[in-house]
Every structure is written in C-alpha cells, then in structure tokens.
Design a protein around this motif. Structure first.
Motif, PDB file in Angstrom:
ATOM      1  N   TRP A  31       0.856  -1.187   0.000  1.00 37.83           N
ATOM      2  CA  TRP A  31       0.000   0.000   0.000  1.00 37.83           C
ATOM      3  C   TRP A  31       0.890   1.235   0.000  1.00 37.83           C
ATOM      4  O   TRP A  31       1.826   1.350   0.793  1.00 37.83           O
ATOM      5  CB  TRP A  31      -0.914  -0.014   1.221  1.00 37.83           C
ATOM      6  N   ARG A  32       0.590   2.142  -0.922  1.00 35.46           N
ATOM      7  CA  ARG A  32       1.423   3.348  -1.070  1.00 35.46           C
ATOM      8  C   ARG A  32       0.571   4.603  -0.988  1.00 35.46           C
ATOM      9  O   ARG A  32      -0.576   4.632  -1.422  1.00 35.46           O
ATOM     10  CB  ARG A  32       2.111   3.346  -2.428  1.00 35.46           C
ATOM     11  N   CYS A  33       1.205   5.627  -0.455  1.00 39.42           N
ATOM     12  CA  CYS A  33       0.659   6.973  -0.523  1.00 39.42           C
ATOM     13  C   CYS A  33       1.852   7.894  -0.751  1.00 39.42           C
ATOM     14  O   CYS A  33       2.992   7.428  -0.852  1.00 39.42           O
ATOM     15  CB  CYS A  33      -0.117   7.340   0.743  1.00 39.42           C
ATOM     16  N   ARG A  34       1.625   9.166  -0.808  1.00 39.41           N
ATOM     17  CA  ARG A  34       2.741  10.075  -1.102  1.00 39.41           C
ATOM     18  C   ARG A  34       3.789  10.128   0.015  1.00 39.41           C
ATOM     19  O   ARG A  34       4.881  10.618  -0.185  1.00 39.41           O
ATOM     20  CB  ARG A  34       2.229  11.457  -1.441  1.00 39.41           C
ATOM     21  N   TYR A  35       3.453   9.609   1.189  1.00 36.99           N
ATOM     22  CA  TYR A  35       4.372   9.657   2.326  1.00 36.99           C
ATOM     23  C   TYR A  35       5.187   8.377   2.520  1.00 36.99           C
ATOM     24  O   TYR A  35       6.090   8.348   3.338  1.00 36.99           O
ATOM     25  CB  TYR A  35       3.602   9.972   3.606  1.00 36.99           C
ATOM     26  N   GLU A  37       5.236   3.716   2.057  1.00 39.62           N
ATOM     27  CA  GLU A  37       4.629   2.428   1.705  1.00 39.62           C
ATOM     28  C   GLU A  37       4.578   1.520   2.925  1.00 39.62           C
ATOM     29  O   GLU A  37       5.473   1.529   3.762  1.00 39.62           O
ATOM     30  CB  GLU A  37       5.462   1.754   0.614  1.00 39.62           C
ATOM     31  N   LEU A  79       1.902   6.176   8.704  1.00 37.52           N
ATOM     32  CA  LEU A  79       1.315   5.582   7.501  1.00 37.52           C
ATOM     33  C   LEU A  79       0.098   4.738   7.850  1.00 37.52           C
ATOM     34  O   LEU A  79      -0.896   4.733   7.123  1.00 37.52           O
ATOM     35  CB  LEU A  79       2.351   4.735   6.766  1.00 37.52           C
ATOM     36  N   SER A  80       0.162   4.024   8.973  1.00 38.28           N
ATOM     37  CA  SER A  80      -0.971   3.179   9.377  1.00 38.28           C
ATOM     38  C   SER A  80      -2.202   4.035   9.662  1.00 38.28           C
ATOM     39  O   SER A  80      -3.317   3.645   9.324  1.00 38.28           O
ATOM     40  CB  SER A  80      -0.608   2.314  10.579  1.00 38.28           C
ATOM     41  N   LEU A  82      -2.947   6.842   8.206  1.00 39.46           N
ATOM     42  CA  LEU A  82      -3.463   7.253   6.899  1.00 39.46           C
ATOM     43  C   LEU A  82      -4.259   6.117   6.254  1.00 39.46           C
ATOM     44  O   LEU A  82      -5.338   6.342   5.696  1.00 39.46           O
ATOM     45  CB  LEU A  82      -2.321   7.694   5.988  1.00 39.46           C
ATOM     46  N   TRP A  83      -3.721   4.886   6.345  1.00 40.91           N
ATOM     47  CA  TRP A  83      -4.439   3.740   5.776  1.00 40.91           C
ATOM     48  C   TRP A  83      -5.770   3.544   6.498  1.00 40.91           C
ATOM     49  O   TRP A  83      -6.809   3.349   5.862  1.00 40.91           O
ATOM     50  CB  TRP A  83      -3.588   2.473   5.855  1.00 40.91           C
ATOM     51  N   GLU A  86      -8.595   5.759   5.483  1.00 43.38           N
ATOM     52  CA  GLU A  86      -9.210   5.436   4.192  1.00 43.38           C
ATOM     53  C   GLU A  86     -10.219   4.288   4.278  1.00 43.38           C
ATOM     54  O   GLU A  86     -10.980   4.072   3.345  1.00 43.38           O
ATOM     55  CB  GLU A  86      -8.137   5.036   3.173  1.00 43.38           C
ATOM     56  N   GLN A  87     -10.198   3.553   5.365  1.00 42.61           N
ATOM     57  CA  GLN A  87     -11.013   2.338   5.486  1.00 42.61           C
ATOM     58  C   GLN A  87     -12.363   2.655   6.116  1.00 42.61           C
ATOM     59  O   GLN A  87     -12.537   3.651   6.797  1.00 42.61           O
ATOM     60  CB  GLN A  87     -10.276   1.277   6.304  1.00 42.61           C
TER      61      GLN A  87
END
Length: 118
Positions: A31-35, A37, A79-80, A82-83, A86-87
């Motif tokens: 899973w990737r975002c701009r910040y 993976e 990052l977690s 951010l993920w 999204e959920q």
C-alpha cells in the motif's frame, strides 16, 4: 555457473504466504501513498496488523525488530493512521509486526516473524 532453477519470489509474497498459513487474512500488499509504503496489512482475529518486512542474509545481521529504528517505527505508525483513515472500519486494535526474510545461497528463503515488535 548454472542459473537458479527456482524463480526468485518477492519477500512480501513469501511473508504473505506465511501469514495466510498462520490463519491471517491479507488486507493490502504494498500500500502506497505520497508519504511512503506499507509492505503488508493483515487481519488477525480482529486485530489489524501492519507488517514491516526486512530482507537479510546470514550471518551476521541484527535481529529484525532491532533493525527497525525509532524513526522507521514512527513513519509506519503515521502511515498506518493514513491507511486506517481510508477504510470503512471499525478498526479498534492494531499491532505492528516485523518479518525477516533470510536469504542464504543454496537454501530456500526462511521467514522469521516477530509479533508486536514495537
């Protein structure tokens, strides 16, 4: 020199196979975002598990949880979040695990897994 007869399997695929064998469900891979993976995100009996994967050769190497610096831990935590945002949730419990894929010439790769590493 003969080529290796078995194709090289990516570390995240080896760890995913290991987790599935341990009864976990894979929610996301790479899973990737701009910040950054996250290598693997899994579900383990109601707990969302964020897995940091290290590839190592033998010997010597650090024990994988020790190889994850405080800065890397903080980055994975951010990052977690951010993920999770999204959920659809609900996501009450989270855990951060570390997996090491040990590569040794002439041997099958070995997965070492550390639950709740940080």
């Amino acid at each position: 020199m003969k080529p290796d007869p078995t194709p090289e399997i990516p570390a995240d695929a080896l760890v995913a196979r290991y987790l599935i064998g341990a009864g976990m469900q894979i929610l996301a891979r790479n899973w990737r975002c701009r910040y950054g993976e996250i290598s693997l995100i899994a579900q383990d009996a109601g707990t969302t598990v964020f897995v940091y994967i290290r590839t190592r050769t033998r010997p010597p190497f650090q024990v994988p949880p020790e190889a994850v610096s405080f800065t890397k831990q903080q980055r994975l935590r951010r990052l977690s979040l951010l993920w999770l945002a999204e959920q659809e949730g609900p996501w009450w419990r989270v855990r951060f695990d570390v997996a090491a894929v040990i590569l040794e010439p002439g041997c099958e790769p070995e997965v070492q897994y550390f639950r709740a590493a940080f």
